[in-house]
Design a protein around this motif. Sequence first.
Motif, PDB file in Angstrom:
ATOM      1  N   UNK A   6       0.850  -1.107  -0.048  1.00  0.00           N
ATOM      2  CA  UNK A   6      -0.078  -0.073   0.011  1.00  0.00           C
ATOM      3  C   UNK A   6       0.935   1.289   0.108  1.00  0.00           C
ATOM      4  N   UNK A   7       2.158   1.093   0.866  1.00  0.00           N
ATOM      5  CA  UNK A   7       3.028   2.379   0.806  1.00  0.00           C
ATOM      6  C   UNK A   7       3.595   2.509  -0.708  1.00  0.00           C
ATOM      7  N   UNK A   8       3.524   1.649  -1.588  1.00  0.00           N
ATOM      8  CA  UNK A   8       4.237   1.974  -2.734  1.00  0.00           C
ATOM      9  C   UNK A   8       5.628   1.050  -2.776  1.00  0.00           C
ATOM     10  N   UNK A   9       6.022   0.583  -1.794  1.00  0.00           N
ATOM     11  CA  UNK A   9       7.199  -0.103  -1.683  1.00  0.00           C
ATOM     12  C   UNK A   9       7.170  -1.481  -2.557  1.00  0.00           C
ATOM     13  N   UNK A  10       8.261  -2.089  -2.706  1.00  0.00           N
ATOM     14  CA  UNK A  10       8.312  -3.365  -3.481  1.00  0.00           C
ATOM     15  C   UNK A  10       7.931  -4.153  -2.298  1.00  0.00           C
ATOM     16  N   UNK A  11       7.197  -5.557  -2.708  1.00  0.00           N
ATOM     17  CA  UNK A  11       7.003  -6.309  -1.650  1.00  0.00           C
ATOM     18  C   UNK A  11       8.251  -7.476  -1.521  1.00  0.00           C
ATOM     19  N   UNK A  12       8.228  -7.882  -0.401  1.00  0.00           N
ATOM     20  CA  UNK A  12       9.657  -8.664  -0.286  1.00  0.00           C
ATOM     21  C   UNK A  12      10.148  -9.753  -1.370  1.00  0.00           C
ATOM     22  N   UNK A  13       9.209 -10.324  -2.048  1.00  0.00           N
ATOM     23  CA  UNK A  13       9.603 -11.384  -2.961  1.00  0.00           C
ATOM     24  C   UNK A  13       9.721 -10.738  -4.459  1.00  0.00           C
ATOM     25  N   UNK A  14       9.487  -9.311  -4.307  1.00  0.00           N
ATOM     26  CA  UNK A  14       9.688  -8.812  -5.712  1.00  0.00           C
ATOM     27  C   UNK A  14      10.912  -7.914  -5.761  1.00  0.00           C
ATOM     28  N   UNK A  15      11.418  -7.793  -4.542  1.00  0.00           N
ATOM     29  CA  UNK A  15      12.541  -6.589  -4.137  1.00  0.00           C
ATOM     30  C   UNK A  15      13.867  -7.151  -4.954  1.00  0.00           C
ATOM     31  N   UNK A  16      13.974  -8.624  -4.902  1.00  0.00           N
ATOM     32  CA  UNK A  16      15.154  -9.138  -5.257  1.00  0.00           C
ATOM     33  C   UNK A  16      15.271  -9.062  -7.039  1.00  0.00           C
ATOM     34  N   UNK A  17      14.140  -8.767  -7.374  1.00  0.00           N
ATOM     35  CA  UNK A  17      14.101  -8.466  -8.889  1.00  0.00           C
ATOM     36  C   UNK A  17      13.831  -6.813  -9.295  1.00  0.00           C
ATOM     37  N   UNK A  18      14.299  -5.893  -8.250  1.00  0.00           N
ATOM     38  CA  UNK A  18      13.850  -4.689  -8.414  1.00  0.00           C
ATOM     39  C   UNK A  18      14.463  -4.137  -9.831  1.00  0.00           C
ATOM     40  N   UNK A  19      15.605  -4.335 -10.199  1.00  0.00           N
ATOM     41  CA  UNK A  19      16.194  -3.833 -11.371  1.00  0.00           C
ATOM     42  C   UNK A  19      15.213  -4.156 -12.674  1.00  0.00           C
ATOM     43  N   UNK A  20      14.984  -5.310 -12.639  1.00  0.00           N
ATOM     44  CA  UNK A  20      13.966  -5.928 -13.857  1.00  0.00           C
ATOM     45  C   UNK A  20      12.584  -5.018 -13.774  1.00  0.00           C
ATOM     46  N   UNK A  21      12.318  -4.963 -12.341  1.00  0.00           N
ATOM     47  CA  UNK A  21      10.944  -4.258 -12.178  1.00  0.00           C
ATOM     48  C   UNK A  21      10.980  -3.080 -12.528  1.00  0.00           C
ATOM     49  N   UNK A  22      11.983  -2.290 -12.213  1.00  0.00           N
ATOM     50  CA  UNK A  22      12.302  -0.894 -12.416  1.00  0.00           C
ATOM     51  C   UNK A  22      12.127  -0.877 -14.038  1.00  0.00           C
TER      52      UNK A  22
END
Length: 590
Positions: A321-337
């Motif tokens: 809800x805060x807009x931050x990445x969920x824990x399981x998605x944070x490891x793929x932050x580069x790809x998500x960005x």
Amino acid sequence: MKMKRRLTLRFVLHSAIAGLVVLLIAAITVMWVLLRLSEINLTDNFVSVGLERLVESSEFGADGIIFDPKLLEQVKQNKGWLQSLDENGKVEKSYNTPSDVPAQYNPGELAAYWQQQQDFPYDVYLWIQEKHGKMYTLLYGVPEVLKPLLQAVSEEPSSYAEGKLLLSAKTESRIQALGGYVQLLNPEGNEVAAFNRPDSAPAKYTVQELALRSKYEGRYGYRMAFDYNEDTGQTWVVSLPNDVAKPSAKAPLISAEMRIVLTGIAGMLGATLLIFALLSFLNARRFGAPMFHMLAWLDMLGQGSYDEPVDRKGRPRSRLKSGKWKRRYSIFADVMLSLDQLTEILRHDEDRRQRTETLREEWITGITHDLKTPLSSIKGYAHLLAEDTYDWSSEEVRKFSAIMLEKSAHMDTLISDLAITYRLRSGIHVPQTEAVEMRAWLGNALEQAAANPEYGEGRIIYQSPDTEITARIYRPWMERVVGNLTANALLHNSSDTQLTVTLSAMDTGRLVIIFRDNGQGMDEQTAANLFERYYRGGDTASTTNGSGLGMAISKGLVEAMGGQITVSSAPGKGTEIRLIWDGLLATISG
């Protein structure tokens, strides 16, 4: 931290944790196997193992010596009794002791019972050990059943019929009550006769078979006693079931010790497989879900939907809800960005494409109108000249021809502008440049532009420095740019609008030409689309002296010569267009 390093660290961490868990399971399994083997050893060899443990686990309390309750329970299960003696043979502590067992022993008496030199209804075992400066003497006894029974059988007259021993009723009743059996063997070890023998007991014994069954009682489930008659060569065998190991129909193929080891190995393998299955499930959820999410996202992009997939609540699946990445998605932050940026770029390009299509349609409508207007005039005058019913004078013919030439020139200008925009788009190269003194040249170019009668007089103000500025330019292109910018400022504003053109140069080699008018200005959207190929800020029919491509051509020519063009405008505040070149300047002289 890059995604490759994060994934490597995560997998190494998971593998290390799995390895530690497997080692822990192995350690627990080994401890369990050792404990179970110890229990079996305690049960099968209580005399050699249990008595020692009784001493080692004993403690001194207010009531004297205290033994481990579990070991005492094992004594009871063995139908035995326990006594602790002092140095004088007096019983200090006893457990489960029958009434016919003495409470005081003299040295000779105890030795006679222990060495079975004197009749005693119990098998007696002695354990002596020192602990904490005190000498422990434990006396452990179990009822003696097997030898008295063997003596009774061997002393009876040996009679049998059809392989069945004929014993006294009392002896038979005793044997059946104890669940045992009796065999009479000939000198070769073959059974002559038997009583109450189960199918699991052999009818023929080898030397090895008899030795193994008498040595390893727990493995076969029976305790055995023998009486050999030297005169006849016959052997009496009396077998009774163990107290703790119940006899089975057949001798077990796998010993109890091996069953425990195999059970421990099976349990360890099962737990290890469960751990790895759980780890695989967690990895599938942790790494698989984001990958499927990204694939779904790419699929939506391929279908023209420029939004991240959302959950049932309408929120992006990868964010809290805060807009931050969920824990399981944070490891793929580069790809998500990267996907997020790609989505924004594609959305922006789609919006731009739609705007471009709209502008193109509008421009085509306008250019069609601009072409049809002069073409209609040319066609009309051509019909007039071709009409036989009229006899036109030379002056009228010249007038009609002049109008047709003017309209043809306008059409030629429109077509040329359209052609040059496509040439600029495909990457036109700058022709041969020449060194030009810019102060005088720009003044002459503005005078030629001001000569257009549609502009009016005195509407252009030229400002230049006192120094001479020499730059390498391609004159036709620069003249076209100056003409287009002048026309844009004077034709699309009121007749009292003034255009101020400023020329300046810097020591860094930068050349700047500024076109600033005090006209009506432009809104933000018009200013942003001023240099678009298909954009016309006003009505296409407002003037016939324009194609709607002038500003796009100017931008293309400036950029082809290595410069840049910018616009700054606001409604009611006029418009300022800057032409900037770095490296175009040749010299500056006073």
